[in-house]
Design a protein around this motif. Structure first.
Motif, short mmCIF file in Angstrom:
data_model
loop_
_atom_site.label_atom_id
_atom_site.label_comp_id
_atom_site.label_asym_id
_atom_site.label_seq_id
_atom_site.Cartn_x
_atom_site.Cartn_y
_atom_site.Cartn_z
N VAL A 88 2.77 1.42 14.70
CA VAL A 88 1.65 1.49 13.76
C VAL A 88 0.87 2.77 14.04
CG1 VAL A 88 -0.44 0.38 12.90
CG2 VAL A 88 1.50 -1.01 13.64
N ARG A 89 0.77 3.63 13.03
CA ARG A 89 0.12 4.94 13.20
C ARG A 89 -1.24 5.00 12.50
NH1 ARG A 89 4.20 7.66 15.43
NH2 ARG A 89 6.35 7.13 14.83
N GLY A 90 -1.49 4.10 11.55
CA GLY A 90 -2.75 4.14 10.82
C GLY A 90 -2.78 3.08 9.76
N VAL A 91 -3.76 3.18 8.85
CA VAL A 91 -3.87 2.24 7.74
C VAL A 91 -4.07 3.03 6.45
CG1 VAL A 91 -4.87 0.45 9.21
CG2 VAL A 91 -6.37 1.97 7.94
N THR A 92 -3.55 2.49 5.37
CA THR A 92 -3.77 3.05 4.04
C THR A 92 -4.69 2.10 3.28
OG1 THR A 92 -1.59 4.10 3.98
CG2 THR A 92 -2.71 3.78 1.88
N LEU A 93 -5.79 2.63 2.80
CA LEU A 93 -6.72 1.85 1.98
C LEU A 93 -6.45 2.17 0.52
CD1 LEU A 93 -9.96 2.41 4.10
CD2 LEU A 93 -8.35 0.49 4.21
N ASN A 94 -6.53 1.15 -0.32
CA ASN A 94 -6.22 1.29 -1.75
C ASN A 94 -4.81 1.88 -1.94
OD1 ASN A 94 -8.89 0.43 -2.58
ND2 ASN A 94 -9.60 2.45 -1.92
N PRO A 95 -3.79 1.24 -1.37
CA PRO A 95 -2.44 1.83 -1.43
C PRO A 95 -1.79 1.69 -2.81
CG PRO A 95 -2.34 -0.35 -0.44
CD PRO A 95 -3.81 -0.05 -0.65
N TRP A 96 -0.95 2.65 -3.12
CA TRP A 96 0.02 2.49 -4.19
C TRP A 96 1.15 1.61 -3.65
CZ3 TRP A 96 0.62 4.67 -9.20
CH2 TRP A 96 -0.40 5.53 -9.60
N TRP A 97 1.80 0.89 -4.57
CA TRP A 97 2.97 0.10 -4.18
C TRP A 97 4.21 0.73 -4.78
CZ3 TRP A 97 4.88 -5.04 -6.62
CH2 TRP A 97 5.94 -5.57 -5.85
N ASP A 98 5.09 1.25 -3.93
CA ASP A 98 6.40 1.71 -4.37
C ASP A 98 7.32 0.51 -4.38
OD1 ASP A 98 6.16 4.70 -4.61
OD2 ASP A 98 5.43 4.44 -2.55
N ILE A 99 7.69 0.08 -5.56
CA ILE A 99 8.34 -1.22 -5.73
C ILE A 99 9.81 -1.13 -5.35
CG2 ILE A 99 8.77 -3.11 -7.33
CD1 ILE A 99 6.43 -1.97 -9.02
N PRO A 100 10.26 -1.95 -4.40
CA PRO A 100 11.67 -1.93 -4.00
C PRO A 100 12.60 -2.29 -5.15
CG PRO A 100 10.33 -3.12 -2.38
CD PRO A 100 9.47 -2.89 -3.59
N ALA A 101 13.82 -1.79 -5.07
CA ALA A 101 14.79 -1.99 -6.16
C ALA A 101 15.06 -3.46 -6.41
CB ALA A 101 16.08 -1.25 -5.82
N ASN A 102 15.08 -4.28 -5.36
CA ASN A 102 15.41 -5.70 -5.58
C ASN A 102 14.31 -6.40 -6.37
OD1 ASN A 102 13.75 -5.43 -3.15
ND2 ASN A 102 14.12 -7.60 -2.78
N ILE A 103 13.06 -5.99 -6.17
CA ILE A 103 11.96 -6.61 -6.91
C ILE A 103 11.94 -6.08 -8.36
CG2 ILE A 103 9.46 -6.95 -7.01
CD1 ILE A 103 9.41 -6.81 -3.99
N VAL A 104 12.30 -4.82 -8.53
CA VAL A 104 12.44 -4.28 -9.89
C VAL A 104 13.49 -5.09 -10.64
CG1 VAL A 104 13.16 -2.31 -11.27
CG2 VAL A 104 11.69 -1.96 -9.28
#
Length: 374
Positions: free
Chosen positions: A203-219
């Motif tokens: 764990v290197r940090g945190v992202t606040l208000n992240p975008w979600w890059d949707i995995p192919a299986n969920i697409v």
């Protein structure tokens, strides 16, 4: 008849086989005879006993060294065949131990049993699991305890001063610091058909208000169909697409919620927030596609960031809606693991449902055990 120790020859013997004194041999016999109390296989003592009957000093030294090295490796690394933990993607740094060299040093110091004991996992609850295993009369519960003791041996003996440990079977993530849990959160893990994998990351940090890059299986499963059939609804829910790429904008409906841990890994699995807060009230929380959804993730983020950002700072950034990465002052390891039996801070043992049937996949603990040496 004994079978080959699965790890007995993982490393070559020392250039010169160490000499065994009568005191060290007595200590080795005691360690071998009490191995089952450590949830280890009962070793095959026949080669050593035969050499001792003959009084052949060289044969005794070789048999004793083989036996000690096998006991040491099983104590540190486990006794199961590789097939039993093929899906356990956590590298065990203990595999780099110079067992032969350390054995020679232990014999020279007359400290064989202390050395073997020191190879046990150092997690505070491990001793409680061993004690529970030794006292347990019910065969099924005893086997469950043995499997989970074995899983601890698949982890690094010393995970570090500070680390995160997710127990997917307990639906919980704990932040460990100096041997104590300093923060704990309920989590949601993967469905049975999309289980959360066992792996480690940093764990290197945190992202606040992240975008979600949707995995192919969920697409393929849902988002792609929504985009094709109901594009207006898809846009309303924050989905954007183009060039074969599907993403979801930051916002209250984002599937990652308002925070995600930065922990690069090949599984594309992360710890993050979720808009579906009500699911945390369910006793069995297997609802995700594999990621780990965290209750009060902003609280966890604030604890991890420490002086890097206050909770008030974090709340302001979230309210502003800007995607912001905040780096931890010190990176820390995270282990996504699976323990169906574990010891609490008071030493009491809790048993958890084997939601992914991973206990069963390990097979019968006694059948898997490999005596050592041949």
């Amino acid at each position: 008849m004994g079978t080959n120790c699965p790890i007995a020859r993982a490393q070559p013997l020392a250039a010169a086989t160490p000499h065994w004194s009568s005191e060290s041999l007595a200590a080795l016999h005691h360690a071998a005879e009490t191995a089952p109390q450590q949830a280890l296989p009962a070793p095959d003592l026949a080669p050593l006993v035969a050499a001792e009957r003959l009084g052949d000093s060289a044969a005794i030294d070789h048999a004793a060294t083989d036996l000690a090295l096998c006991l040491a490796r099983q104590t540190a690394l486990g006794w199961s065949p590789a097939s039993a933990h093929a899906a356990w993607h956590i590298a065990d740094t203990d595999a780099r131990i110079d067992f032969a060299g350390e054995l020679a040093s232990a014999l020279g110091a007359g400290a064989l049993e202390a050395w073997l004991s020191g190879l046990q996992p150092r997690q505070p609850g491990f001793a409680a699991l061993l004690a529970a295993h030794a006292a347990e009369a019910d065969p099924a519960r005893k086997a469950t305890l043995a499997r989970n003791i074995e899983r601890w041996r698949w982890l690094p003996r010393d995970p570090g001063r500070e680390y995160l440990l997710v127990n997917a079977a307990a639906f919980r993530v704990d932040l460990w610091r100096d041997g104590k849990v300093v923060d704990s959160h309920r989590v949601i893990v993967g469905k049975v058909k999309s289980p959360t994998p066992v792996f480690s990351a940093t764990v290197r940090g945190v992202t606040l208000n992240p975008w979600w890059d949707i995995p192919a299986n969920i697409v393929a499963e849902s988002v792609g169909a929504m985009v094709r059939r109901h594009p207006a609804l898809a846009r309303k829910r924050g989905y954007v697409w183009g060039g074969g790429r599907y993403r979801q904008r930051p916002g209250p409906g984002n599937s990652l919620g308002v925070v995600k841990l930065i922990m690069p890994n090949s599984f594309n699995v992360y710890l993050h927030d979720t808009p579906s807060k009500s699911l945390f009230d369910q006793p069995v929380r297997t609802f995700s596609h594999g990621c780990v959804r965290v209750e009060d993730p902003l609280g966890l983020a604030a604890t991890l960031l420490g002086d890097q950002a206050s909770r008030a700072d974090i709340d302001r950034i979230v309210a502003a809606g800007r995607t912001t990465d905040l780096k931890l002052a010190r990176s820390l390891p995270i282990f996504i693991a699976y323990f169906t039996a574990e010891a609490g801070a008071d030493g009491a043992i809790a048993f958890h449902p084997d939601v992914y049937n991973r206990d069963r996949a390990m097979g019968d603990a006694d059948d898997l055990r490999k005596p050592c040496p041949a």
